[in-house]
Structures are given as structure tokens and as C-alpha cells.
Design a protein around this motif. Sequence first.
Motif, PDB file in Angstrom:
ATOM      1  N   GLN A 270      26.255  43.681  47.608  1.00  0.00           N
ATOM      2  CA  GLN A 270      26.827  44.615  46.644  1.00  0.00           C
ATOM      3  C   GLN A 270      26.989  45.995  47.286  1.00  0.00           C
ATOM      4  O   GLN A 270      26.081  46.494  47.952  1.00  0.00           O
ATOM      5  CB  GLN A 270      25.912  44.718  45.418  1.00  0.00           C
ATOM      6  N   GLY A 271      28.173  46.576  47.143  1.00  0.00           N
ATOM      7  CA  GLY A 271      28.506  47.832  47.785  1.00  0.00           C
ATOM      8  C   GLY A 271      29.342  47.633  49.040  1.00  0.00           C
ATOM      9  O   GLY A 271      30.004  48.560  49.509  1.00  0.00           O
ATOM     10  N   ARG A 272      29.320  46.406  49.580  1.00  0.00           N
ATOM     11  CA  ARG A 272      30.094  46.087  50.794  1.00  0.00           C
ATOM     12  C   ARG A 272      31.194  45.069  50.506  1.00  0.00           C
ATOM     13  O   ARG A 272      31.915  44.659  51.418  1.00  0.00           O
ATOM     14  CB  ARG A 272      29.157  45.536  51.876  1.00  0.00           C
ATOM     15  N   VAL A 273      31.302  44.646  49.243  1.00  0.00           N
ATOM     16  CA  VAL A 273      32.320  43.670  48.847  1.00  0.00           C
ATOM     17  C   VAL A 273      33.291  44.346  47.888  1.00  0.00           C
ATOM     18  O   VAL A 273      32.878  44.872  46.841  1.00  0.00           O
ATOM     19  CB  VAL A 273      31.686  42.436  48.183  1.00  0.00           C
ATOM     20  N   PHE A 274      34.562  44.319  48.252  1.00  0.00           N
ATOM     21  CA  PHE A 274      35.600  45.001  47.488  1.00  0.00           C
ATOM     22  C   PHE A 274      36.556  43.976  46.880  1.00  0.00           C
ATOM     23  O   PHE A 274      36.776  42.900  47.427  1.00  0.00           O
ATOM     24  CB  PHE A 274      36.385  45.959  48.384  1.00  0.00           C
ATOM     25  N   ILE A 275      37.130  44.326  45.750  1.00  0.00           N
ATOM     26  CA  ILE A 275      38.124  43.480  45.094  1.00  0.00           C
ATOM     27  C   ILE A 275      39.461  44.206  45.065  1.00  0.00           C
ATOM     28  O   ILE A 275      39.506  45.424  44.824  1.00  0.00           O
ATOM     29  CB  ILE A 275      37.673  43.082  43.662  1.00  0.00           C
ATOM     30  N   LEU A 276      40.517  43.485  45.345  1.00  0.00           N
ATOM     31  CA  LEU A 276      41.880  43.984  45.171  1.00  0.00           C
ATOM     32  C   LEU A 276      42.572  43.010  44.225  1.00  0.00           C
ATOM     33  O   LEU A 276      43.116  41.990  44.645  1.00  0.00           O
ATOM     34  CB  LEU A 276      42.634  44.058  46.502  1.00  0.00           C
ATOM     35  N   TYR A 277      42.490  43.295  42.935  1.00  0.00           N
ATOM     36  CA  TYR A 277      43.052  42.398  41.927  1.00  0.00           C
ATOM     37  C   TYR A 277      44.398  42.959  41.489  1.00  0.00           C
ATOM     38  O   TYR A 277      44.463  43.971  40.811  1.00  0.00           O
ATOM     39  CB  TYR A 277      42.088  42.269  40.745  1.00  0.00           C
ATOM     40  N   LEU A 278      45.460  42.297  41.888  1.00  0.00           N
ATOM     41  CA  LEU A 278      46.808  42.813  41.661  1.00  0.00           C
ATOM     42  C   LEU A 278      47.365  42.287  40.345  1.00  0.00           C
ATOM     43  O   LEU A 278      48.380  41.592  40.293  1.00  0.00           O
ATOM     44  CB  LEU A 278      47.715  42.411  42.837  1.00  0.00           C
ATOM     45  N   ASN A 279      46.698  42.616  39.250  1.00  0.00           N
ATOM     46  CA  ASN A 279      47.132  42.119  37.944  1.00  0.00           C
ATOM     47  C   ASN A 279      47.995  43.153  37.226  1.00  0.00           C
ATOM     48  O   ASN A 279      47.642  44.323  37.103  1.00  0.00           O
ATOM     49  CB  ASN A 279      45.931  41.749  37.076  1.00  0.00           C
ATOM     50  N   ASN A 280      49.150  42.686  36.752  1.00  0.00           N
ATOM     51  CA  ASN A 280      50.093  43.526  36.002  1.00  0.00           C
ATOM     52  C   ASN A 280      50.524  44.772  36.768  1.00  0.00           C
ATOM     53  O   ASN A 280      50.765  45.831  36.175  1.00  0.00           O
ATOM     54  CB  ASN A 280      49.499  43.936  34.644  1.00  0.00           C
ATOM     55  N   LEU A 281      50.647  44.642  38.082  1.00  0.00           N
ATOM     56  CA  LEU A 281      51.068  45.783  38.904  1.00  0.00           C
ATOM     57  C   LEU A 281      52.441  45.505  39.496  1.00  0.00           C
ATOM     58  O   LEU A 281      52.694  44.421  40.016  1.00  0.00           O
ATOM     59  CB  LEU A 281      50.056  46.031  40.019  1.00  0.00           C
ATOM     60  N   PRO A 282      53.354  46.471  39.416  1.00  0.00           N
ATOM     61  CA  PRO A 282      54.709  46.258  39.942  1.00  0.00           C
ATOM     62  C   PRO A 282      54.783  46.458  41.450  1.00  0.00           C
ATOM     63  O   PRO A 282      54.097  47.309  42.018  1.00  0.00           O
ATOM     64  CB  PRO A 282      55.517  47.335  39.217  1.00  0.00           C
ATOM     65  N   PHE A 283      55.625  45.657  42.094  1.00  0.00           N
ATOM     66  CA  PHE A 283      55.901  45.788  43.515  1.00  0.00           C
ATOM     67  C   PHE A 283      57.411  45.707  43.723  1.00  0.00           C
ATOM     68  O   PHE A 283      58.161  45.362  42.815  1.00  0.00           O
ATOM     69  CB  PHE A 283      55.186  44.689  44.314  1.00  0.00           C
ATOM     70  N   ILE A 284      57.847  46.027  44.927  1.00  0.00           N
ATOM     71  CA  ILE A 284      59.271  45.965  45.274  1.00  0.00           C
ATOM     72  C   ILE A 284      59.498  44.735  46.144  1.00  0.00           C
ATOM     73  O   ILE A 284      58.837  44.575  47.171  1.00  0.00           O
ATOM     74  CB  ILE A 284      59.719  47.241  46.027  1.00  0.00           C
ATOM     75  N   ASN A 285      60.442  43.876  45.736  1.00  0.00           N
ATOM     76  CA  ASN A 285      60.697  42.679  46.534  1.00  0.00           C
ATOM     77  C   ASN A 285      61.665  42.977  47.679  1.00  0.00           C
ATOM     78  O   ASN A 285      62.088  44.128  47.874  1.00  0.00           O
ATOM     79  CB  ASN A 285      61.200  41.528  45.652  1.00  0.00           C
ATOM     80  N   GLU A 286      62.037  41.950  48.431  1.00  0.00           N
ATOM     81  CA  GLU A 286      62.891  42.123  49.605  1.00  0.00           C
ATOM     82  C   GLU A 286      64.279  42.648  49.249  1.00  0.00           C
ATOM     83  O   GLU A 286      64.973  43.223  50.098  1.00  0.00           O
ATOM     84  CB  GLU A 286      63.023  40.786  50.358  1.00  0.00           C
ATOM     85  N   LYS A 287      64.690  42.455  47.989  1.00  0.00           N
ATOM     86  CA  LYS A 287      66.005  42.922  47.541  1.00  0.00           C
ATOM     87  C   LYS A 287      65.943  44.317  46.932  1.00  0.00           C
ATOM     88  O   LYS A 287      66.942  44.808  46.414  1.00  0.00           O
ATOM     89  CB  LYS A 287      66.585  41.944  46.521  1.00  0.00           C
ATOM     90  N   GLY A 288      64.754  44.928  46.989  1.00  0.00           N
ATOM     91  CA  GLY A 288      64.605  46.265  46.446  1.00  0.00           C
ATOM     92  C   GLY A 288      64.418  46.297  44.946  1.00  0.00           C
ATOM     93  O   GLY A 288      64.514  47.356  44.317  1.00  0.00           O
ATOM     94  N   GLN A 289      64.119  45.141  44.353  1.00  0.00           N
ATOM     95  CA  GLN A 289      63.946  45.054  42.907  1.00  0.00           C
ATOM     96  C   GLN A 289      62.474  45.088  42.531  1.00  0.00           C
ATOM     97  O   GLN A 289      61.616  44.602  43.263  1.00  0.00           O
ATOM     98  CB  GLN A 289      64.583  43.751  42.393  1.00  0.00           C
ATOM     99  N   LEU A 290      62.208  45.648  41.351  1.00  0.00           N
ATOM    100  CA  LEU A 290      60.845  45.706  40.841  1.00  0.00           C
ATOM    101  C   LEU A 290      60.440  44.334  40.307  1.00  0.00           C
ATOM    102  O   LEU A 290      61.215  43.683  39.618  1.00  0.00           O
ATOM    103  CB  LEU A 290      60.774  46.747  39.718  1.00  0.00           C
ATOM    104  N   PHE A 291      59.234  43.881  40.643  1.00  0.00           N
ATOM    105  CA  PHE A 291      58.759  42.618  40.089  1.00  0.00           C
ATOM    106  C   PHE A 291      57.240  42.643  39.976  1.00  0.00           C
ATOM    107  O   PHE A 291      56.567  43.466  40.588  1.00  0.00           O
ATOM    108  CB  PHE A 291      59.229  41.430  40.929  1.00  0.00           C
ATOM    109  N   TYR A 292      56.719  41.731  39.155  1.00  0.00           N
ATOM    110  CA  TYR A 292      55.282  41.621  38.933  1.00  0.00           C
ATOM    111  C   TYR A 292      54.810  40.299  39.542  1.00  0.00           C
ATOM    112  O   TYR A 292      55.015  39.236  38.951  1.00  0.00           O
ATOM    113  CB  TYR A 292      54.954  41.678  37.440  1.00  0.00           C
TER     114      TYR A 292
END
Length: 273
Positions: free
Chosen positions: A120-142
Motif C-alpha cells: 500500500q502506497g506503492r500500488v497505483f490505479i489508472l482507471y479510465l472510466n467515463n473519460l474522453p480520449f481522441i481516436n486516430e481520426k481526431g474524434q472524441l470517444f469513450y
Amino acid sequence: MIHVVFNEPDVTVINQAIELDENLKGDVVLIRDDYAVGPIQNLYLGEGREARKQWWSAVLAGGDYDGKADSGEVDDYKTVAELVGTMRRNPDEIIWIWAAQNKHDVSGYYWLLHFMKEFQGRVFILYLNNLPFINEKGQLFYPTWLSTIPPKEFLKAKKLARPITLSEFEVDPDEWIRLANEGKQVRILEGGKKLSQYGEEYYDEELKKFITGDWQKASKVINQFLSKARQTTGDAYLLWRLKKIVSGEGYDVQGEMKAMKDFEVKQKVGQPA
């Protein structure tokens, strides 16, 4: 730094992101089993591990992955033992657990957490829930899967890393045990980290919709399901369920019910679609 992922395609995309940012440099560790299906009771004891192995052996028997459960290829306990050993030998080492908003990743996270509490303290979480990103076509997607995120987008995603809290280390393993004690075999993500459970036949009714009055390879039925159904799972599990379905009344089968391309199925004449 050690990156932990739960899907094989995620290994590639994380390694591509590492090539773009040396601050992400580290080993990528893959947890292979799909803990969103199958028995999960007593998984931290030998009897529970053996029960799950026997279940997978039965599910995969005669199919495209026949024998894989007994081959030793999938051994998450060996993987996690090596991970724990590395953390104990190197007190400065940290772990980043990557998870997208899907039942497979979240179930894997719950299973893994049991082994991580001492760090504990050395384990990190990256939970990408309901977060927008940009796809290869430049479009927003979840994204619902890490592997669908362009590698360059992970340079932004890394900012989401946060330590797993002491409260999470106490509450989340208890939630996993509660789910295990329900004795059900299909887990569905309701949102956040909330999983609901159902019987092994959960996907059957939707799968039946893709069996028509015309002969189709089992592989085609399964691929149609995977491309069109709202809730999906692995093709090995679906092949097992399809065999169960067409073994009942109302369906014709030709060929040997082994691999997906070995047999064809259709509805019997006069059966409702």
C-alpha cells in the motif's frame, strides 16, 4: 515501474506508449485469466484454484482452445508470485494497474488486489472510466478497452495515476469475497467498479438470436454476436454456451461439435426466430 494489464492487446499499446515517454519506462505484466466468468469462490486457496481450473478444462474441452487450461500457459498465480517477489526485493519499485471500464479489467483488478495490500502506497490505479480520449481520426470517444486508445493518448492518461487507498484495500477485497460467495458465474459491470452477477446462461438468449433458419458456421454465429450484442464475452465461453444451446430441441447441427469452424447450426423448420 511495473505496468499491470488484463488483456493481451493492452501489452502492445502500453509498450508503444513507453516508447513515446521514457517516464513510463518499465516492464508490462499481463494477467491472463478472465475473472468476469467462471467460479471465483476460494480462489486464494488451492481448492478454489483447482475448481476453477477444472471448470475451464470443461469449458474449453473439444473447442478451439482444448487443453489450454492444463497446459500451464495461463498461470496468474505464478505471475503474481513473481510480481510480489520483485516488490519485496526492490523497496523503491512501484506498480501501475491499468483498467478500462469493462467487466474483464474490473474483475481482474478485484482478484489482484488481494496480493497487493502489503505494498500500500506503492500500488497505483489508472482507471479510465467515463473519460474522453481522441481516436486516430481526431474524434472524441469513450474507450471501454485500453487497446483502443492511441499510444500518444496514454501520455495524458498517466496523469490519472493515483495510489490505491487503504480504504480501497479494505473494502474492495471484501466486495470480491461477497461476489464469490454468491456462487454465480457471469459478472457484468454496472458502472464504476460495481459488478452484478448472473447464472452461466446469461448470454444464451442473446446468442440464440443469431441462429437463423439457414445453415451457419458456429464461428459466424459467434462473430455476429460479438459485433452486435451490447454485452459480450470471450469466444471460448460463447462456443461452450452455443454447444449447450444447440444440443437441446429446436436446432439442427451438422459436422462435429468441436472447434468453431467444425460445425454448422440452424433452427429447425417451424421454430420461431
